[in-house]
Design a protein around this motif. Sequence first.
Motif, PDB file in Angstrom:
ATOM      1  N   VAL A   1      41.279  36.521 -26.714  1.00  0.00           N
ATOM      2  CA  VAL A   1      39.922  37.018 -26.952  1.00  0.00           C
ATOM      3  C   VAL A   1      38.900  36.115 -26.269  1.00  0.00           C
ATOM      4  CG1 VAL A   1      38.160  37.387 -28.726  1.00  0.00           C
ATOM      5  CG2 VAL A   1      40.498  38.186 -29.114  1.00  0.00           C
ATOM      6  N   ALA A   2      39.089  34.801 -26.397  1.00  0.00           N
ATOM      7  CA  ALA A   2      38.144  33.848 -25.806  1.00  0.00           C
ATOM      8  C   ALA A   2      38.106  33.964 -24.287  1.00  0.00           C
ATOM      9  CB  ALA A   2      38.533  32.426 -26.210  1.00  0.00           C
ATOM     10  N   SER A   3      39.248  34.237 -23.665  1.00  0.00           N
ATOM     11  CA  SER A   3      39.292  34.373 -22.208  1.00  0.00           C
ATOM     12  C   SER A   3      38.768  35.721 -21.723  1.00  0.00           C
ATOM     13  CB  SER A   3      40.729  34.179 -21.718  1.00  0.00           C
ATOM     14  OG  SER A   3      41.562  35.237 -22.178  1.00  0.00           O
ATOM     15  N   GLY A   4      38.663  36.688 -22.649  1.00  0.00           N
ATOM     16  CA  GLY A   4      38.212  38.027 -22.290  1.00  0.00           C
ATOM     17  C   GLY A   4      39.323  38.935 -21.807  1.00  0.00           C
ATOM     18  N   ASP A   5      40.552  38.403 -21.691  1.00  0.00           N
ATOM     19  CA  ASP A   5      41.661  39.202 -21.174  1.00  0.00           C
ATOM     20  C   ASP A   5      42.035  40.356 -22.109  1.00  0.00           C
ATOM     21  OD1 ASP A   5      41.814  37.562 -18.983  1.00  0.00           O
ATOM     22  OD2 ASP A   5      43.413  36.302 -19.796  1.00  0.00           O
ATOM     23  N   LEU A   6      42.010  40.103 -23.410  1.00  0.00           N
ATOM     24  CA  LEU A   6      42.417  41.131 -24.364  1.00  0.00           C
ATOM     25  C   LEU A   6      41.453  42.308 -24.342  1.00  0.00           C
ATOM     26  CD1 LEU A   6      44.434  41.986 -26.518  1.00  0.00           C
ATOM     27  CD2 LEU A   6      43.038  40.816 -28.222  1.00  0.00           C
ATOM     28  N   PHE A   7      40.151  42.026 -24.343  1.00  0.00           N
ATOM     29  CA  PHE A   7      39.164  43.113 -24.326  1.00  0.00           C
ATOM     30  C   PHE A   7      39.236  43.895 -23.021  1.00  0.00           C
ATOM     31  CE2 PHE A   7      36.815  40.271 -27.399  1.00  0.00           C
ATOM     32  CZ  PHE A   7      37.067  41.074 -28.495  1.00  0.00           C
ATOM     33  N   ARG A   8      39.489  43.196 -21.919  1.00  0.00           N
ATOM     34  CA  ARG A   8      39.619  43.884 -20.634  1.00  0.00           C
ATOM     35  C   ARG A   8      40.830  44.815 -20.639  1.00  0.00           C
ATOM     36  NH1 ARG A   8      41.071  39.959 -17.614  1.00  0.00           N
ATOM     37  NH2 ARG A   8      43.233  40.645 -17.422  1.00  0.00           N
ATOM     38  N   ASP A   9      41.959  44.325 -21.157  1.00  0.00           N
ATOM     39  CA  ASP A   9      43.164  45.151 -21.221  1.00  0.00           C
ATOM     40  C   ASP A   9      42.967  46.355 -22.133  1.00  0.00           C
ATOM     41  OD1 ASP A   9      44.596  43.547 -19.478  1.00  0.00           O
ATOM     42  OD2 ASP A   9      45.436  42.293 -21.075  1.00  0.00           O
ATOM     43  N   ILE A  10      42.291  46.144 -23.263  1.00  0.00           N
ATOM     44  CA  ILE A  10      42.023  47.251 -24.186  1.00  0.00           C
ATOM     45  C   ILE A  10      41.160  48.317 -23.505  1.00  0.00           C
ATOM     46  CG2 ILE A  10      40.782  47.901 -26.294  1.00  0.00           C
ATOM     47  CD1 ILE A  10      41.627  45.210 -27.483  1.00  0.00           C
ATOM     48  N   LEU A  11      40.112  47.896 -22.831  1.00  0.00           N
ATOM     49  CA  LEU A  11      39.203  48.836 -22.175  1.00  0.00           C
ATOM     50  C   LEU A  11      39.924  49.651 -21.110  1.00  0.00           C
ATOM     51  CD1 LEU A  11      36.300  49.859 -21.841  1.00  0.00           C
ATOM     52  CD2 LEU A  11      35.918  48.008 -20.193  1.00  0.00           C
ATOM     53  N   ILE A  12      40.731  48.980 -20.301  1.00  0.00           N
ATOM     54  CA  ILE A  12      41.448  49.674 -19.232  1.00  0.00           C
ATOM     55  C   ILE A  12      42.460  50.664 -19.802  1.00  0.00           C
ATOM     56  CG2 ILE A  12      43.117  49.329 -17.362  1.00  0.00           C
ATOM     57  CD1 ILE A  12      41.652  46.663 -16.797  1.00  0.00           C
ATOM     58  N   SER A  13      43.210  50.243 -20.808  1.00  0.00           N
ATOM     59  CA  SER A  13      44.204  51.131 -21.417  1.00  0.00           C
ATOM     60  C   SER A  13      43.547  52.335 -22.075  1.00  0.00           C
ATOM     61  CB  SER A  13      45.031  50.362 -22.453  1.00  0.00           C
ATOM     62  OG  SER A  13      45.860  49.403 -21.848  1.00  0.00           O
TER      63      SER A  13
END
Length: 255
Positions: free
Chosen positions: A52-64
């Motif tokens: 979450v802190a790196s922003g990777d999780l939110f980016r993956d969620i948005l793309i999926s």
Amino acid sequence: MKKEKRIIQVIVKSGLITWVLLLLIWQIGSLFYSDDFLPGPFTTFAGAGKLVASGDLFRDILISMQRVLKGWLLGILFAIPAGLCIGHFKKIGAIFEPFLNFFRFVPAIGFITLFLMWFGVGEKSKVALIFYAVIFPVMINTIAGVRTVDDALIEASESLGADGAKTFFTVIIPSAVPNIFTGVRLGLSGAIICIVAAEMLAASEGIGYLIYTSRLYYKTDWIFIGIFTLGIIGFLADRLLQFVGRKALKRFGVR
């Protein structure tokens, strides 16, 4: 005393006790294995915090979710009219129902290689795979909704002078709405399930990609994070869809 009993009843009905027990069993089980095999809840939550802190999780969620939404909407737009036609018109049903009953037993994951060949490794193959997973539950429930319409309603409409087209649009379709809506909900769950398969073999981003590539780095906690993320997204999306359905389609019997 009554207030305490009500609080206990609310806690039990909410399923909170079930989740607490699950987390407890999970934590106890993780004590007997390494984090590479079975990370505990605290290790998993810590890993989620980093993503979450790196922003990777939110980016993956948005793309999926963008991929899921595209495939789901396209599936609905195709499956509902097709289901209405197959369910209502006997000749069309006789032609297309054998194909439907054959391909609905072939899982979407079986077409991954073909879709990659036909549509490439870009977004089209992923959306096409989700589209395939969506159309069958929506179409089958639509057909069932059409064929279970009360004959008395159709006869009453015809006795009042309504022709076939008017009966179809004013009686059959409104009566089939609850079944169609159930199919739409099932189609959404199918789309979210399918996104993992779509992103495992041909993606560089997304929740499915996160789950698949975590094994390369022995990040088992990331696999758990991906699984829980999909479960939470599916749960919230279904609740939102139910809320919208109850508000917009209440007069058709959707509850």
